[in-house]
Write an enzyme that holds these catalytic residues in place. Structure first.
Site, PDB file in Angstrom:
ATOM      1  N   ASP A 151       1.118  27.761  40.704  1.00  0.00           N
ATOM      2  CA  ASP A 151       2.160  27.622  41.250  1.00  0.00           C
ATOM      3  C   ASP A 151       3.273  28.414  40.489  1.00  0.00           C
ATOM      4  O   ASP A 151       4.413  28.815  41.130  1.00  0.00           O
ATOM      5  CB  ASP A 151       2.667  26.116  41.404  1.00  0.00           C
ATOM      6  CG  ASP A 151       1.989  25.192  42.575  1.00  0.00           C
ATOM      7  OD1 ASP A 151       1.253  25.883  43.007  1.00  0.00           O
ATOM      8  OD2 ASP A 151       1.897  24.125  42.710  1.00  0.00           O
ATOM      9  N   GLY A 152       3.323  28.397  39.111  1.00  0.00           N
ATOM     10  CA  GLY A 152       4.291  28.903  38.179  1.00  0.00           C
ATOM     11  C   GLY A 152       4.269  30.437  38.550  1.00  0.00           C
ATOM     12  O   GLY A 152       5.384  31.174  38.486  1.00  0.00           O
TER      13      GLY A 152
ATOM     14  N   ALA B 165      13.614   9.564  31.627  1.00  0.00           N
ATOM     15  CA  ALA B 165      13.884   8.465  30.565  1.00  0.00           C
ATOM     16  C   ALA B 165      15.247   7.995  30.301  1.00  0.00           C
ATOM     17  O   ALA B 165      15.727   8.162  29.161  1.00  0.00           O
ATOM     18  CB  ALA B 165      13.356   8.944  29.311  1.00  0.00           C
TER      19      ALA B 165
ATOM     20  N   SER C  12       9.651  16.334  38.943  1.00  0.00           N
ATOM     21  CA  SER C  12      10.295  15.065  39.418  1.00  0.00           C
ATOM     22  C   SER C  12       9.335  14.137  39.607  1.00  0.00           C
ATOM     23  O   SER C  12       9.389  12.946  39.249  1.00  0.00           O
ATOM     24  CB  SER C  12      11.083  15.345  40.720  1.00  0.00           C
ATOM     25  OG  SER C  12      11.560  14.341  41.248  1.00  0.00           O
ATOM     26  N   LEU C  13       8.245  14.553  40.272  1.00  0.00           N
ATOM     27  CA  LEU C  13       6.901  13.480  40.358  1.00  0.00           C
ATOM     28  C   LEU C  13       6.430  12.962  38.996  1.00  0.00           C
ATOM     29  O   LEU C  13       6.148  11.778  38.806  1.00  0.00           O
ATOM     30  CB  LEU C  13       5.755  14.287  40.975  1.00  0.00           C
ATOM     31  CG  LEU C  13       4.373  13.289  41.233  1.00  0.00           C
ATOM     32  CD1 LEU C  13       4.978  12.250  42.293  1.00  0.00           C
ATOM     33  CD2 LEU C  13       3.553  14.020  41.893  1.00  0.00           C
TER      34      LEU C  13
ATOM     35  N   THR D 173       6.863  17.546  44.232  1.00  0.00           N
ATOM     36  CA  THR D 173       5.543  17.215  43.512  1.00  0.00           C
ATOM     37  C   THR D 173       5.495  17.913  42.216  1.00  0.00           C
ATOM     38  O   THR D 173       4.323  18.010  41.645  1.00  0.00           O
ATOM     39  CB  THR D 173       4.373  17.750  44.660  1.00  0.00           C
ATOM     40  OG1 THR D 173       4.706  19.236  44.897  1.00  0.00           O
ATOM     41  CG2 THR D 173       4.233  16.760  45.816  1.00  0.00           C
TER      42      THR D 173
END
Length: 291
Positions: free
Chosen positions: A75-76, A212, A191-192, A188
Site C-alpha cells: 500500500d505504501g 492516545a 486510524s484503524l 483501514t
C-alpha cells in the site's frame, strides 16, 4: 495503450515477477515508462537493462489518455505512485508484493491476469477521494494531498494539544499524542490502529481519530466530506510531526492546518470478484477459528 510502472527503492521483486510484467507488456504491445528507482532495481536483480527513453524521474507528467499506472509493492508503494501522478486521473493498479494490503489488491500470483484485464479494457475502477491539506509547513505556505490520512503527532516525551474545529465549530482540544484526519480509504490504515472505525470506501465522509488522548472520553468522529477541518497545534516544548500519507514534516508551535475534500481524486482498480468486505474478511481473518 501505455503502462506507467512504479515501485519504490527497497522493494525487492521476484525475478519471475519482473519477467511476467515485461512479458505481458511485450505480448500486448504496450508502450511503457518506468521510474528510475524501479529500473535500477530491475537491472540489479536481472540481466534486463531499461533504455533511458523509457525511464522517468519525479512526477510522471502528461501521458496518453488510455494510460494505466501499475504499482508493484504494498500500500505504501501505491500511495507514493499516486503522488507521482500529480493529480492526473490515470487509473492505478496495485500488485501486492508486500503483506497486508487494502489498496494493492492484485496478488502477484496473477500478474498476467492484471495485464490481460488492462488489454481488454476490463478494469473495474472505484473512485477514491482525497484530502487537501493547507498550512505553513517548513516555513512556506503549502498545499498537499492525501489519499489515506493526515496525522499530527508529538515529538519527544511531552504530549501536545490540538484544537480541532469542524466548519468553524470547536469540537475539542485534544491533549495526548495527536490526531488523525482520514478518508474512508484510510480508515483501514493508521486510524484503524488507533481505534478508529472501518468505513466503506464509497461513504462520503472523513474521520477524526485521537491518538492516545489524555481524556479517555475522547472518541473518533465521522463527519460529512463537505466539512472543513481546522487544526491548531500547541507543541509546548518540541516541534510536532505532520505526516501526509508517506511524507513527513516538522512543524512549530501554533501551526494551523486546514483540511478539506480535494478537487482531485484517483481511480483505483479492484478485482471484479473481490469486494471491500471480502478484503476485510480475508485480511483481518474474520470468522477464522484460530483456536
Amino acid at each position: 495503450m501505455k503502462i506507467i510502472l512504479f515501485s519504490r527503492k527497497g522493494i525487492t521483486p521476484r525475478p519471475e515477477d519482473i519477467e511476467q510484467i515485461f512479458g505481458a507488456i511485450e505480448r500486448y504491445g504496450f508502450d511503457y515508462a518506468i521510474n528510475r528507482e524501479f529500473a535500477e532495481n530491475i537491472k540489479e536483480l536481472t540481466s534486463r537493462t531499461i533504455s533511458t527513453e523509457f525511464v522517468y524521474d519525479g512526477e510522471v507528467g502528461e501521458q496518453p489518455a488510455d494510460s494505466v499506472m501499475v504499482c508493484y509493492g504494498g500500500d505504501g508503494t501505491l500511495l507514493e505512485g499516486v503522488h507521482r501522478l500529480g493529480g492526473t486521473e490515470i487509473p492505478v493498479v496495485g500488485i501486492n508484493g508486500g503483506h497486508l494490503g487494502f489498496l494493492a489488491l492484485a496478488p502477484r500470483e496473477h500478474i498476467s491476469g492484471v495485464f490481460e484485464a488492462i488489454a481488454a479494457n476490463k478494469l473495474h475502477l472505484e473512485r477514491r477521494d482525497m484530502l487537501c491539506v493547507e498550512g505553513v509547513l517548513e516555513g512556506e505556505n503549502a498545499k498537499y494531498y492525501a489519499l489515506n490520512e493526515l496525522s499530527v503527532q508529538r515529538l519527544g516525551a511531552t504530549m501536545i494539544s490540538i484544537e480541532a474545529a469542524i466548519d468553524s465549530n470547536i469540537v475539542s482540544t485534544y491533549n495526548g499524542d495527536g490526531v488523525i484526519i482520514s478518508t474512508p480509504t484510510g480508515s483501514t490504515a493508521y486510524s484503524l490502529s488507533a481505534g478508529g472505525p472501518i468505513v466503506a470506501p464509497s461513504c462520503n465522509s472523513f474521520l477524526l481519530t485521537p491518538l492516545a488522548p489524555h481524556n479517555l472520553t475522547m472518541r473518533p468522529i465521522v463527519m460529512p466530506d463537505t466539512s472543513v477541518v481546522t487544526l491548531r497545534i500547541d507543541t509546548r516544548k518540541n516541534d510536532a510531526a505532520i505526516s501526509i500519507d508517506n511524507r513527513t514534516f516538522r512543524v512549530a508551535k501554533n501551526t494551523i492546518l486546514t483540511i478539506k475534500k480535494a478537487k482531485r481524486h484517483i481511480r483505483l482498480a479492484v478485482p471484479h470478484n473481490i469486494s471491500f468486505f471480502d478484503s476485510l474478511r480475508n485480511k483481518m481473518m474474520w470468522g477464522v477459528d484460530i483456536r
